[in-house]
Design a protein around this motif. Structure first.
Motif, mmCIF file in Angstrom:
data_model
loop_
_atom_site.group_PDB
_atom_site.id
_atom_site.type_symbol
_atom_site.label_atom_id
_atom_site.label_comp_id
_atom_site.label_asym_id
_atom_site.label_seq_id
_atom_site.Cartn_x
_atom_site.Cartn_y
_atom_site.Cartn_z
ATOM 1 N N VAL A 201 -46.004 41.170 37.262
ATOM 2 C CA VAL A 201 -45.272 42.267 38.209
ATOM 3 C C VAL A 201 -44.189 42.715 37.296
ATOM 4 O O VAL A 201 -43.932 44.126 37.504
ATOM 5 C CB VAL A 201 -44.723 41.573 39.250
ATOM 6 N N THR A 202 -43.520 41.967 36.303
ATOM 7 C CA THR A 202 -42.272 42.673 35.830
ATOM 8 C C THR A 202 -42.979 43.254 34.294
ATOM 9 O O THR A 202 -42.427 44.247 34.060
ATOM 10 C CB THR A 202 -41.356 41.346 35.387
ATOM 11 N N ASN A 203 -43.776 42.526 33.808
ATOM 12 C CA ASN A 203 -44.315 43.201 32.431
ATOM 13 C C ASN A 203 -45.422 43.980 32.547
ATOM 14 O O ASN A 203 -45.713 44.570 31.669
ATOM 15 C CB ASN A 203 -44.674 41.835 31.761
ATOM 16 N N LEU A 204 -46.268 44.076 33.531
ATOM 17 C CA LEU A 204 -47.600 45.003 33.731
ATOM 18 C C LEU A 204 -47.294 45.598 35.099
ATOM 19 O O LEU A 204 -48.116 45.435 35.951
ATOM 20 C CB LEU A 204 -48.729 44.097 33.914
ATOM 21 N N PRO A 205 -46.061 46.441 35.208
ATOM 22 C CA PRO A 205 -45.892 47.012 36.614
ATOM 23 C C PRO A 205 -46.914 47.990 36.980
ATOM 24 O O PRO A 205 -47.160 48.162 38.134
ATOM 25 C CB PRO A 205 -44.470 47.668 36.650
ATOM 26 N N TRP A 206 -47.527 48.519 35.918
ATOM 27 C CA TRP A 206 -48.559 49.602 36.201
ATOM 28 C C TRP A 206 -49.806 49.039 36.739
ATOM 29 O O TRP A 206 -50.700 50.040 37.533
ATOM 30 C CB TRP A 206 -48.738 50.630 34.998
ATOM 31 N N LEU A 207 -49.906 47.691 36.685
ATOM 32 C CA LEU A 207 -51.155 47.033 37.132
ATOM 33 C C LEU A 207 -50.920 46.203 38.463
ATOM 34 O O LEU A 207 -51.520 46.364 39.376
ATOM 35 C CB LEU A 207 -51.821 46.350 36.259
ATOM 36 N N PHE A 208 -49.560 45.696 38.329
ATOM 37 C CA PHE A 208 -49.545 44.508 39.439
ATOM 38 C C PHE A 208 -48.183 44.865 40.180
ATOM 39 O O PHE A 208 -47.862 44.209 40.991
ATOM 40 C CB PHE A 208 -49.421 42.972 38.792
ATOM 41 N N GLY A 209 -47.367 45.988 39.734
ATOM 42 C CA GLY A 209 -46.253 46.379 40.434
ATOM 43 C C GLY A 209 -46.423 47.121 41.776
ATOM 44 O O GLY A 209 -47.427 46.989 42.330
ATOM 45 N N PRO A 210 -45.361 47.398 42.312
ATOM 46 C CA PRO A 210 -45.489 47.885 43.862
ATOM 47 C C PRO A 210 -46.261 49.155 43.807
ATOM 48 O O PRO A 210 -47.277 49.400 44.845
ATOM 49 C CB PRO A 210 -43.947 48.440 43.951
ATOM 50 N N GLU A 211 -46.425 49.937 42.710
ATOM 51 C CA GLU A 211 -47.171 51.136 42.729
ATOM 52 C C GLU A 211 -48.550 50.832 41.531
ATOM 53 O O GLU A 211 -48.915 51.788 41.362
ATOM 54 C CB GLU A 211 -46.264 52.281 42.163
ATOM 55 N N GLY A 212 -48.826 49.450 41.426
ATOM 56 C CA GLY A 212 -49.840 49.130 40.581
ATOM 57 C C GLY A 212 -51.137 49.410 40.962
ATOM 58 O O GLY A 212 -51.467 49.508 42.082
ATOM 59 N N LEU A 213 -51.932 49.698 40.000
ATOM 60 C CA LEU A 213 -53.403 49.767 40.298
ATOM 61 C C LEU A 213 -54.068 48.619 41.056
ATOM 62 O O LEU A 213 -54.894 49.054 41.776
ATOM 63 C CB LEU A 213 -54.035 49.944 38.960
ATOM 64 N N PHE A 214 -53.751 47.491 40.988
ATOM 65 C CA PHE A 214 -54.351 46.232 41.523
ATOM 66 C C PHE A 214 -53.742 46.011 42.862
ATOM 67 O O PHE A 214 -54.005 45.121 43.625
ATOM 68 C CB PHE A 214 -54.391 45.070 40.769
ATOM 69 N N ASN A 215 -52.705 46.609 43.225
ATOM 70 C CA ASN A 215 -51.892 46.504 44.565
ATOM 71 C C ASN A 215 -52.614 47.037 45.653
ATOM 72 O O ASN A 215 -52.097 48.164 46.102
ATOM 73 C CB ASN A 215 -50.385 46.837 44.332
ATOM 74 N N ILE A 216 -53.805 46.765 45.894
ATOM 75 C CA ILE A 216 -54.440 47.390 46.780
ATOM 76 C C ILE A 216 -54.265 47.164 48.442
ATOM 77 O O ILE A 216 -54.471 47.914 49.218
ATOM 78 C CB ILE A 216 -56.115 47.110 46.991
ATOM 79 N N THR A 217 -53.215 45.988 48.554
ATOM 80 C CA THR A 217 -52.854 45.839 49.895
ATOM 81 C C THR A 217 -51.341 46.516 50.128
ATOM 82 O O THR A 217 -50.711 46.498 51.241
ATOM 83 C CB THR A 217 -52.415 44.602 50.181
ATOM 84 N N GLY A 218 -50.876 47.285 48.902
ATOM 85 C CA GLY A 218 -49.634 48.067 49.167
ATOM 86 C C GLY A 218 -48.378 47.093 49.471
ATOM 87 O O GLY A 218 -47.453 47.511 50.053
#
Length: 550
Positions: A201-218
């Motif tokens: 979440v901290t190191n790869l925010p573009w994938l796992f952060g609040p706006e990340g690609l894998f954050n499908i639940t929002g």
């Protein structure tokens, strides 16, 4: 006639004796190695230990901090010392478990075979890696580290298989470089994966952060499961790589124990059938697209071997009675014992360094680091680097070590010999260890800072890149006979595992004392430098006459 006489006289001395023809030494390259497919599969199996052991190093400080002090408040000196001590025990648990089983795996492989021992180790290692990433307490982390260490006590068996796969001496120098080369590659991959994938979440925010690609639940904070288990992602990728190695070993790795090479193997039979079926399907697709129809005779070549053997039965091979293993007393000669001491001294300081360095790099800078210390040695504070920076920097230097091992080591080994390479490495280790803590006195920014940090760490990387394959080659050559290689390497790995357990534990404790007493270099100067100097002195006790083979 005259021309014939002239040619003959030029090739024959005046005394009539034929002149011996000078035989040019054959150049051995990586591509000329025999049994490359088997070596490739074995190399993938060798990834198990470095992936399991080094992946946590870039983030171990932050992992222990999440247990010791979950809040974001600044650490007290007592908490920082506790983090160093606990991380030392966590790192030491893996090789200590290896120590407990290395000799057992070696003896079992000499009696029962090599392949099963390797497959079992890969399976358990895969499970323990996956479970480690989802553990939340120090006790659970310690348990899975111990289980992974028990499974990876079979490193000596892999070294033995290398000697049995490549039997010609002229190829063995490069073959024995392969496993250390893969070990370095696994260290690079483990350090990079651990540094970049931990706390995604901290190191790869573009994938796992609040706006990340894998954050499908929002989720407003990021992907939920990575918030709950911030160190699971590198463990999951490790487990996936180990599953790949396990699959290839089941279906492609051959048994090499003398007398059991021809034992029926259902895994090989299935793998051969899968390969031939795949080959047949691809061949037919190509022919169909080109407008051809395959001849029936061609199908015979693509049939699984088991089908062909059923159609054309062969006479049974004579069964050879199993050879009894020699007693341990006859195995451990003076040459073996002398080489084994050097084999154990190397990880006694190198493993401590591999533990202390990431903790030192992660330790926050001292607020007084830019001031003159009260004495030349009494200063504290680390470099305060984040885990991605640590992982990428160590991985980059590891890649340079791989290039050194690929292109420089074979030439250097031919020029000065294996034992002299070890002695050269033993001179470099103390220099690197003595210089490292002075990095705390560098300014917090500036391009020259990174050049100095890289140079100091590279000195140690270069030394271990030269030393590790040298000790493996020397130990192999010291064995009294080839059929006891499993026992020799099992004992060597047992001693090495003990050293890799003692090194981080003692080194981490001394480092923690230095942090508490305001002397960050205490662990470096009072432990690492002393042990490295002892190893350098011992390298001159070893005899190069037998092991060099020159």
């Amino acid at each position: 006639m005259a021309a014939t006489t002239t040619a003959t006289s030029s090739a024959t001395p005046l005394n009539g004796a034929p002149k011996p023809l000078s035989k040019q030494p054959e150049t051995v390259s990586w591509m000329s190695l025999p049994n490359k497919k088997q070596l490739f599969i074995l190399a993938l199996c060798r990834l198990s230990e470095p992936l399991s052991n080094t992946c946590l190093l870039p983030y171990i400080y932050y992992l222990m901090k999440s247990i010791v002090s979950p809040s974001s408040d600044p650490l007290t000196e007592e908490a920082a010392s506790k983090i160093s001590t606990m991380s030392g025990f966590l790192v030491a648990a893996f090789p200590l478990a290896q120590f407990a089983t290395s000799m057992l795996w070696g003896r079992l492989s000499d009696a029962r075979g090599r392949k099963f021992i390797i497959l079992f180790g890969l399976l358990v290692s895969m499970i323990s890696n996956l479970a480690f990433g989802f553990s939340k307490s120090f006790g659970a982390l310690l348990f899975w580290r111990i289980l992974a260490g028990l499974a990876n006590g079979n490193v000596g068996v892999m070294r033995t298989m290398t000697a049995e796969i490549v039997k010609e001496r002229k190829y063995q120098t490069r073959a024995f470089l392969l496993l250390p080369l893969v070990f370095n590659s696994g260290m690079v991959a483990g350090l990079a994966l651990g540094g970049c994938l931990a706390d995604p979440v901290t190191n790869l925010p573009w994938l796992f952060g609040p706006e990340g690609l894998f954050n499908i639940t929002g989720d407003p904070k990021g992907v939920a499961w990575t918030l709950l288990y911030p160190y699971a992602l590198p463990a999951m990728l490790n487990a996936g790589l180990l599953f790949l190695a396990l699959s290839l070993a089941v279906f492609g790795l051959r048994e090499t124990l003398p007398g059991k090479e021809d034992t029926p193997d259902i895994g090989l039979a299935i793998g051969r059938s899968i390969y031939h079926s795949f080959q047949r399907v691809i061949l037919r697709r190509d022919q169909a697209s080109a407008g051809y129809t395959a001849l029936q005779l061609d199908d015979l070549d693509s049939q699984p071997l088991g089908t062909i053997l059923e159609q054309k039965p062969l006479p049974p091979l004579p069964v050879q009675p199993p050879q009894s293993l020699p007693p341990l007393k006859s195995i451990f000669t003076k040459d073996v014992l002398t080489t084994m001491v050097s084999f154990g001294l190397l990880p006694l300081h190198n493993s401590a360094y591999m533990h202390i360095l990431p903790v030192y790099l992660s330790t926050p800078r001292s607020p007084t680091s830019n001031h003159t210390p009260r004495s030349p040695l009494a200063f504290t504070g680390g470099l305060g680097l984040p885990s991605p920076t640590i992982g990428i920097q160590l991985a980059a230097l590891g890649i340079l070590g791989i290039l050194l091992q690929l292109f420089i080591y074979p030439r250097l080994q031919r020029r000065i010999g294996t034992l002299n390479i070890l002695r050269l490495a033993c001179v470099l280790f103390p220099l690197a260890y003595f210089s490292t803590p002075f990095l705390s006195l560098l300014p917090a920014s500036g391009g020259g800072r990174w050049a100095v940090i890289g140079s100091v760490i590279w000195t140690q990387v270069m030394a271990r890149t030269l030393a590790i394959p040298s000790t493996v080659i020397l130990l192999t050559e010291a064995a009294p006979e080839k059929r006891v290689l499993g026992s020799v390497h099992g004992a060597g790995n047992m001693l090495s595992s003990l050293a890799r357990a003692v090194g981080p534990a003692v080194g981490g404790w001394v480092f923690a004392v230095g942090v508490r007493e305001g002397m960050i270099g205490l662990g470096w100067w009072c432990y690492l430098v002393v042990v490295a100097i002892g190893a350098a002195c011992w390298s001159w006790v070893m005899r190069g006459k037998r092991v060099e083979g020159e």
